[in-house]
Write a protein that holds these residues in place. Structure first.
Motif, PDB file in Angstrom:
ATOM      1  N   MET A  82      41.896 -42.023  61.535  1.00  0.00           N
ATOM      2  CA  MET A  82      40.612 -41.580  60.991  1.00  0.00           C
ATOM      3  C   MET A  82      40.828 -40.427  60.014  1.00  0.00           C
ATOM      4  N   ILE A  83      40.265 -40.542  58.835  1.00  0.00           N
ATOM      5  CA  ILE A  83      40.290 -39.455  57.852  1.00  0.00           C
ATOM      6  C   ILE A  83      39.013 -38.637  58.054  1.00  0.00           C
ATOM      7  N   TYR A  84      39.186 -37.390  58.427  1.00  0.00           N
ATOM      8  CA  TYR A  84      38.031 -36.558  58.777  1.00  0.00           C
ATOM      9  C   TYR A  84      37.626 -35.684  57.597  1.00  0.00           C
ATOM     10  N   LEU A  85      36.454 -35.979  56.997  1.00  0.00           N
ATOM     11  CA  LEU A  85      35.962 -35.241  55.841  1.00  0.00           C
ATOM     12  C   LEU A  85      34.534 -34.753  56.068  1.00  0.00           C
ATOM     13  N   ASP A  86      34.294 -34.276  57.286  1.00  0.00           N
ATOM     14  CA  ASP A  86      32.979 -33.710  57.625  1.00  0.00           C
ATOM     15  C   ASP A  86      33.155 -32.299  58.180  1.00  0.00           C
ATOM     16  N   ASN A  87      33.998 -31.525  57.532  1.00  0.00           N
ATOM     17  CA  ASN A  87      34.361 -30.206  58.036  1.00  0.00           C
ATOM     18  C   ASN A  87      33.287 -29.143  57.852  1.00  0.00           C
ATOM     19  N   ALA A  88      32.273 -29.417  57.020  1.00  0.00           N
ATOM     20  CA  ALA A  88      31.151 -28.487  56.928  1.00  0.00           C
ATOM     21  C   ALA A  88      30.310 -28.545  58.193  1.00  0.00           C
ATOM     22  N   ALA A  89      30.423 -29.663  58.923  1.00  0.00           N
ATOM     23  CA  ALA A  89      29.720 -29.793  60.205  1.00  0.00           C
ATOM     24  C   ALA A  89      30.487 -29.069  61.299  1.00  0.00           C
ATOM     25  N   THR A  90      31.791 -29.316  61.356  1.00  0.00           N
ATOM     26  CA  THR A  90      32.670 -28.595  62.277  1.00  0.00           C
ATOM     27  C   THR A  90      34.111 -28.891  61.885  1.00  0.00           C
TER      28      THR A  90
ATOM     29  N   THR B 161      24.327 -46.516  54.495  1.00  0.00           N
ATOM     30  CA  THR B 161      25.108 -47.748  54.410  1.00  0.00           C
ATOM     31  C   THR B 161      26.572 -47.430  54.136  1.00  0.00           C
ATOM     32  N   LEU B 162      26.811 -46.539  53.186  1.00  0.00           N
ATOM     33  CA  LEU B 162      28.180 -46.158  52.851  1.00  0.00           C
ATOM     34  C   LEU B 162      28.882 -45.503  54.039  1.00  0.00           C
ATOM     35  N   ILE B 163      28.189 -44.574  54.695  1.00  0.00           N
ATOM     36  CA  ILE B 163      28.782 -43.866  55.831  1.00  0.00           C
ATOM     37  C   ILE B 163      29.123 -44.838  56.964  1.00  0.00           C
ATOM     38  N   LYS B 164      28.247 -45.777  57.243  1.00  0.00           N
ATOM     39  CA  LYS B 164      28.497 -46.754  58.302  1.00  0.00           C
ATOM     40  C   LYS B 164      29.635 -47.704  57.937  1.00  0.00           C
ATOM     41  N   GLU B 165      29.682 -48.129  56.674  1.00  0.00           N
ATOM     42  CA  GLU B 165      30.757 -49.025  56.235  1.00  0.00           C
ATOM     43  C   GLU B 165      32.128 -48.358  56.360  1.00  0.00           C
TER      44      GLU B 165
ATOM     45  N   ASN C 165      34.833 -46.544  60.445  1.00  0.00           N
ATOM     46  CA  ASN C 165      36.070 -46.802  61.179  1.00  0.00           C
ATOM     47  C   ASN C 165      37.287 -46.184  60.508  1.00  0.00           C
ATOM     48  N   GLU C 166      37.116 -45.769  59.256  1.00  0.00           N
ATOM     49  CA  GLU C 166      38.234 -45.233  58.482  1.00  0.00           C
ATOM     50  C   GLU C 166      38.053 -43.770  58.087  1.00  0.00           C
ATOM     51  N   VAL C 167      36.817 -43.426  57.724  1.00  0.00           N
ATOM     52  CA  VAL C 167      36.547 -42.103  57.149  1.00  0.00           C
ATOM     53  C   VAL C 167      35.283 -41.508  57.756  1.00  0.00           C
ATOM     54  N   ALA C 168      35.326 -40.218  58.078  1.00  0.00           N
ATOM     55  CA  ALA C 168      34.145 -39.509  58.582  1.00  0.00           C
ATOM     56  C   ALA C 168      33.516 -38.717  57.446  1.00  0.00           C
ATOM     57  N   LEU C 169      32.313 -39.126  57.051  1.00  0.00           N
ATOM     58  CA  LEU C 169      31.515 -38.433  56.038  1.00  0.00           C
ATOM     59  C   LEU C 169      30.142 -38.163  56.636  1.00  0.00           C
TER      60      LEU C 169
ATOM     61  N   TRP D 242      44.142 -29.258  56.797  1.00  0.00           N
ATOM     62  CA  TRP D 242      45.077 -30.340  57.075  1.00  0.00           C
ATOM     63  C   TRP D 242      44.787 -31.598  56.251  1.00  0.00           C
ATOM     64  N   THR D 243      43.720 -31.591  55.469  1.00  0.00           N
ATOM     65  CA  THR D 243      43.413 -32.728  54.606  1.00  0.00           C
ATOM     66  C   THR D 243      44.541 -32.906  53.589  1.00  0.00           C
ATOM     67  N   THR D 244      44.956 -34.145  53.363  1.00  0.00           N
ATOM     68  CA  THR D 244      46.044 -34.405  52.415  1.00  0.00           C
ATOM     69  C   THR D 244      45.519 -35.113  51.163  1.00  0.00           C
ATOM     70  N   GLU D 245      46.293 -35.038  50.110  1.00  0.00           N
ATOM     71  CA  GLU D 245      45.924 -35.738  48.875  1.00  0.00           C
ATOM     72  C   GLU D 245      45.958 -37.246  49.090  1.00  0.00           C
ATOM     73  N   GLU D 246      46.859 -37.707  49.929  1.00  0.00           N
ATOM     74  CA  GLU D 246      46.922 -39.131  50.241  1.00  0.00           C
ATOM     75  C   GLU D 246      45.623 -39.590  50.918  1.00  0.00           C
ATOM     76  N   GLU D 247      45.078 -38.770  51.812  1.00  0.00           N
ATOM     77  CA  GLU D 247      43.823 -39.113  52.477  1.00  0.00           C
ATOM     78  C   GLU D 247      42.677 -39.174  51.472  1.00  0.00           C
ATOM     79  N   ILE D 248      42.705 -38.278  50.510  1.00  0.00           N
ATOM     80  CA  ILE D 248      41.676 -38.292  49.477  1.00  0.00           C
ATOM     81  C   ILE D 248      41.766 -39.569  48.653  1.00  0.00           C
ATOM     82  N   GLU D 249      42.970 -39.958  48.261  1.00  0.00           N
ATOM     83  CA  GLU D 249      43.153 -41.182  47.483  1.00  0.00           C
ATOM     84  C   GLU D 249      42.678 -42.404  48.262  1.00  0.00           C
ATOM     85  N   ARG D 250      43.031 -42.453  49.555  1.00  0.00           N
ATOM     86  CA  ARG D 250      42.611 -43.577  50.401  1.00  0.00           C
ATOM     87  C   ARG D 250      41.097 -43.612  50.546  1.00  0.00           C
ATOM     88  N   THR D 251      40.481 -42.432  50.694  1.00  0.00           N
ATOM     89  CA  THR D 251      39.027 -42.371  50.859  1.00  0.00           C
ATOM     90  C   THR D 251      38.309 -42.897  49.623  1.00  0.00           C
TER      91      THR D 251
END
Length: 385
Positions: free
Chosen positions: A1-9, A313-317, A320-324, A360-369
């Motif tokens: 899981m790529i976690y990109l909801d860090n403003a929440a926690t 819709t985007l967030i649900k799609e 399984n891969e990315v948390a937004l 801990w976010t990586t550039e690779e995770e950003i590219e994948r997202t």
């Protein structure tokens, strides 16, 4: 899981967890107890954490008041100042884009005879300083302005605002919710014209359920009169009754210590990640619009919209891969009043998501997202044209 909801926690730093464990298992005494070693060790842990927070924010140690987090801190300051100063006036000023833990106490006070002015913002989410000063009147007892917005990342010029408010009327109490900027902005509380500042530990890789309110003392070291939100004891300089959550406080202290060590490096890292995300959207030719301002912005937050695709819709799609997220976790079931205040239409708001990074976010995770976002956009474009 790529976690990109860090403003929440944010995820907890491992060293924070390790610092907390002994106070959960071995040093479990009540720090308000007397004489015996269990109490003294717990008390020392609390005071070491208080010092770490004071060092991070350049404030006095006895100005640090531990709370359960920014929501409690905001309620404590707003309701407490209103109650303790009700003989001086009944007017409060805040903005229309504040966190719900600021807006809801103000709405509560409105039902009990208080007059609340909600300042508007421009398309970047910033207040007009002239409008703020024109709103202050003799009945004004409190101004509450968030330093950094949790949805679009806008940073208010708190130095200029504090200077102007105090020059206009030094008796007005100035409160700042700094939850989103702690650890992402250098802060010297001693030089700010701010009477109280609130934040939570879980936004800086610390535990949930703990935070602090910094309450400024005067030149004679006297603390201001603020009615406690929680009565029942004289803990925390008499501002908050309750047995202290020692392990959580120690965790906050460790998180503050870590933030102090690598503050500038952390800021640069988050800024680079944010810029990388924007750059990758261009590289992958993803049609997008940036809702966040281009400068004076929290380096870890980016609000972006994708035309003709509902954000849920985007967030649900991607789930399984990315948390937004579509915005603040405390207002997740409602359309964003922040984006509405910035001038976005309902359609634009429903197409907007918040992306927020951690150390801990990586550039690779950003590219994948971005590639995953592009796939979803192409899928719905082919389905609906």
């Amino acid at each position: 899981m790529i976690y990109l909801d860090n403003a929440a926690t944010t995820p907890m730093d491992r060293s924070v967890y390790e610092a907390m464990v002994p106070y959960l298992t071995d040093f479990y005494g009540n720090p308000s107890g007397k004489y015996y070693s269990q109490s003294n060790v717990a008390k020392d842990g609390v005071e070491s954490a208080r010092l770490a927070v004071a060092n991070l924010l350049s404030c006095k140690v006895n100005e640090v008041i531990f709370t359960s987090g920014a929501s409690e801190g905001n309620n404590f300051v707003i309701k407490g100042v209103a109650d303790s100063r009700r003989d001086k006036g009944n007017h409060i000023i805040t903005t229309c884009i504040e966190h719900s833990s600021v807006l809801e106490p103000c709405r509560y006070l409105e039902k009990h005879g208080w007059d609340v002015t909600l300042l508007g913002v421009d398309s970047n989410g910033r207040i007009n300083l002239k409008e703020l000063l024109e709103s202050i009147r003799k009945e004004t007892v409190l101004v509450s302005i968030g330093w950094g917005n949790s949805e679009v990342g806008t940073i208010q010029d708190i130095v200029a605002i504090g200077n102007a408010v105090k020059e206009f009327n030094s008796d007005v109490f100035f409160h700042v919710d700094a939850t989103q900027v702690i650890g992402k902005l250098g802060i010297n509380f001693s030089k700010l014209h701010v009477d109280a500042l609130t934040f939570s530990a879980h936004k800086i890789y610390g535990p949930k359920g703990i935070g602090a309110t910094i309450v400024k003392r005067d030149e004679d070291n006297n603390k201001p009169l603020i009615t406690p939100l929680i009565h029942g004891g004289d803990q925390e300089m008499g501002y908050r009754g309750s047995t202290l959550a020692v392990a959580n406080i120690v965790g906050l202290g460790k998180a503050a210590e870590l933030a102090s060590y690598d503050l500038q490096t952390h800021i640069e890292l988050l800024s680079n990640l944010r810029n990388k995300f924007i750059e990758q959207l261009v590289i992958d030719d993803v049609e997008h619009y940036i809702n966040s301002p281009s400068n004076d912005v929290i380096p870890s937050i980016l609000n972006v919209r994708f035309r003709n695709l509902n954000n849920e819709t985007l967030i649900k799609e991607l789930s399984n891969e990315v948390a937004l997220s579509s915005g603040s976790a405390c207002s997740s079931s409602k359309p964003s009043y922040v984006l509405k205040a910035l001038g976005l239409s309902d359609t634009e708001i429903r197409s907007s998501v918040r992306v927020s990074f951690n150390k801990w976010t990586t550039e690779e995770e950003i590219e994948r997202t971005v590639k995953e976002i592009s796939k979803v956009l192409q899928k719905y474009k082919s389905m609906f044209g």
